[in-house]
Design an enzyme around this catalytic site. Structure first.
Site, mmCIF file in Angstrom:
data_model
loop_
_atom_site.group_PDB
_atom_site.id
_atom_site.type_symbol
_atom_site.label_atom_id
_atom_site.label_comp_id
_atom_site.label_asym_id
_atom_site.label_seq_id
_atom_site.Cartn_x
_atom_site.Cartn_y
_atom_site.Cartn_z
ATOM 1 N N SER A 363 0.855 -1.178 0.000
ATOM 2 C CA SER A 363 0.000 0.000 0.000
ATOM 3 C C SER A 363 0.895 1.233 0.000
ATOM 4 O O SER A 363 1.769 1.371 0.855
ATOM 5 C CB SER A 363 -0.922 0.020 1.229
ATOM 6 O OG SER A 363 -1.619 1.246 1.316
ATOM 7 N N ARG A 364 0.674 2.104 -0.968
ATOM 8 C CA ARG A 364 1.512 3.298 -1.060
ATOM 9 C C ARG A 364 1.127 4.359 -0.040
ATOM 10 O O ARG A 364 1.846 5.335 0.122
ATOM 11 C CB ARG A 364 1.440 3.877 -2.487
ATOM 12 C CG ARG A 364 2.032 2.955 -3.521
ATOM 13 C CD ARG A 364 2.104 3.603 -4.896
ATOM 14 N NE ARG A 364 2.667 2.678 -5.879
ATOM 15 C CZ ARG A 364 1.976 1.878 -6.655
ATOM 16 N NH1 ARG A 364 0.664 1.889 -6.569
ATOM 17 N NH2 ARG A 364 2.550 1.074 -7.510
ATOM 18 N N VAL A 365 -0.003 4.191 0.619
ATOM 19 C CA VAL A 365 -0.382 5.110 1.692
ATOM 20 C C VAL A 365 0.263 4.681 3.007
ATOM 21 O O VAL A 365 0.764 5.491 3.769
ATOM 22 C CB VAL A 365 -1.909 5.187 1.817
ATOM 23 C CG1 VAL A 365 -2.321 6.033 2.999
ATOM 24 C CG2 VAL A 365 -2.512 5.750 0.538
#
Length: 561
Positions: A363-365
């Site tokens: 997840s890039r968040v």
């Protein structure tokens, strides 16, 4: 397929019934029809995506404007449409009903109800194609969207406004992850939209039954386009669902939408494009298939406060073949989304449910979409899980392992067991933090692996039943101090009031002018008790001094302890 060698030019003027003049509706003529596609001569002013109407009432959408003719995809069956039939413009783009009346309903790709619950009381209509929100109107993704799945909320967190891809082979639990996420939004004030693209009607019926049985249908809308429906309806269904969700987002609501799945959506678009005569590219898909999905997924957003503060979270599902995530459609969507959740076939067959691969899932968040407690606990968990996977692979080739390696393998086995979870049973985030805290601090290392899940259940039940006692044990010193101070303060004030009552203040003799103005009775009580209030202030001040002295004494006592 019907092809004619001549062209029929229709009359285009239709008289206005008002008699004030003549209004003209542009019309064309069908020159070829078949496989859900119609080729129409005329209509030079037709817009791409505009809604058109055939003579039998069937609607279509203009997709392929060419010189002298346009290609139209028919929304429904092409039975009853033949060569020479007139086609007229409507001046409208395809739109669907939107609003709170859509909650709890099952609709088709055109927004028409198919659940036998009567007509929909819509707040209005919205075009299925809308531009994505601009960068200026967006804000950073910081609020978590809890899925209720420990392996996701801890290792691959999802934020409100994010696009997180669920990708894997068929029958690996992709839809189960999406449905669990919907079930976990109960009581969270999150509206959900589930779009079924090319699914079997029986499969979707089971999903709808689960949503009804759990009460999740009250905040969910199902947009259904089954496998036996035409390719154009499968093509527009995700856009229709997105338009329904965007209406709530623009009103400041948090919305979750699931596309199940976009690989079938791409197949439907490929069929339409090839029938329209567009040139094929890689794997026979047309060159604009990337734009097909990018303009759909880019509509996910976390709006800033001045633009309403709503969010639209998108969870697209993509099916792979034999785990090949480097295929054309998977790589396209991976490059558009903000991360992916990858259920692995081998893990699924070995009984790990959900079968999430921690290496390929990302997840890039990240931690920005986690609550502080989860962020603190889950940080080392991912590293420990990755180390266990590597050690487990290498330990198969050796028998003489040191104590540290055995401890890591033992702890890793319990991590895998803790991350297992039953379908349709999402876990609240507070219970997840509790279980992961016990795991990270080694409280499960002495428990046999087969009893780990039972230990989780008993631990949560024990905490729920004894939460008041545990809070008292943790804060007992502070509670005792505050109770003593409260009793001292109350005792001082009560004793002061008692002394004041026993020794009331006697006002001085009345002056002559007071006796003369005796008719003004309202002023006498105030005069009589003015000095009494001064005495009360003195008593309260003394009580505060006693209380402060007690605080200092107890603080020194606690420090000495």
């Amino acid at each position: 397929m019907i092809i004619v060698t001549h062209v029929y030019i229709p009359a285009t003027a239709l008289a206005d019934s008002s008699g004030s003049g003549a209004s003209f509706t542009e019309a064309g003529t069908v020159i070829r029809v078949g496989d859900g596609i119609a080729r129409v001569y005329g209509l030079p002013n037709a817009m791409s995506g505009e809604l058109l109407e055939f003579s039998n009432g069937t609607q279509g959408m203009a997709l392929n404007p060419d010189e002298g003719s346009i290609g139209i995809v028919i929304m429904g069956s092409d039975v009853g449409i033949k060569e020479g039939d007139p086609v007229k413009l409507t001046g409208r783009m395809i739109e669907v009903p939107v609003g709170d009346g859509m909650l709890g309903r099952v609709v088709n790709a055109l927004g028409e109800p198919i659940d036998d619950k009567g007509p929909i009381e819509a707040d209005g209509y919205r075009p299925i194609e809308n531009p994505a929100p601009s960068v200026i109107s967006r804000s950073a993704v910081t609020r978590p969207l809890q899925t209720g799945i420990k392996a996701i909320d801890a290792l691959v967190p999802i934020g409100k406004g994010q696009r997180e891809l669920i990708i894997g082979d068929r029958q690996t639990g992709k839809t189960a992850i999406a449905i669990d996420t919907i079930l976990n939004q109960q009581g969270e004030d999150v509206y959900c939209v589930y779009v079924a693209i090319g699914q079997k009607a029986s499969t979707v019926a089971r999903i709808i039954k689960v949503l009804n049985d759990t009460g999740a249908m009250a905040y969910t809308t199902v947009v259904l386009s089954t496998a036996n429906e035409s390719a154009p309806l499968q093509y527009i269904s995700p856009y229709a669902g997105c338009a329904i969700a965007e209406e709530w987002m623009n009103k400041g609501k948090d919305v979750l939408i699931i596309y199940d799945d976009l690989s079938k959506h791409a197949v439907a678009y490929r069929a339409i494009s090839l029938l329209l005569g567009r040139p094929p590219g890689r794997e026979a898909y047309p060159g604009d298939v990337f734009y097909l999905h990018s303009r759909l997924l880019e509509r996910a957003a976390c709006m800033s406060a001045q633009y309403g503060g709503g969010t639209l979270t998108i969870l697209p599902i993509v099916e792979t073949q034999e785990g090949d995530i480097s295929a054309y459609i998977p790589t396209n969507i991976i490059s558009i989304t903000d991360g992916q959740i990858y259920p692995e076939t081998d893990l699924f067959n070995n009984g790990v449910r959900p079968a999430i691969n921690p290496g390929l899932s990302v997840s890039r968040v990240g931690g920005s979409a986690q609550i502080p407690a989860m962020k603190k606990i889950a940080g080392p968990l991912r590293i420990e899980y990755a180390q266990y996977k590597e050690l487990a692979a290498f330990s198969q080739f050796g028998s003489d392992l040191n104590r540290d390696t055995l401890d890591r393998l033992n702890h890793g086995e319990r991590i895998m067991e803790v991350l297992k979870q039953s379908q349709y049973k999402p876990m609240p985030v507070e219970n997840q933090v509790l279980v992961l805290y016990a795991l990270s601090n080694g409280h499960m290392d002495d428990i046999e692996t087969r009893y780990i899940r039972r230990f989780q259940t008993d631990l949560i039940q024990c905490i729920d039943e004894n939460v008041c006692l545990l809070l008292f044990v943790k804060f007992k010193d502070e509670i005792i101090i505050r109770a003593i101070l409260f009793m001292i303060g109350c005792g001082s004030i009560i004793s002061g009031l008692y002394m004041l009552r026993c020794n009331p203040y006697q006002p001085p003799a009345l002056r002559a002018e007071d006796i003369i103005n005796y008719n003004n009775r309202a002023s006498l009580p105030l005069y009589e008790y003015a000095a009494s209030w001064q005495s009360l202030y003195i008593v309260v001040a003394g009580s505060l001094i006693v209380t402060i002295f007690a605080i200092i004494t107890l603080s020194l006592f606690m420090q000495s302890q």
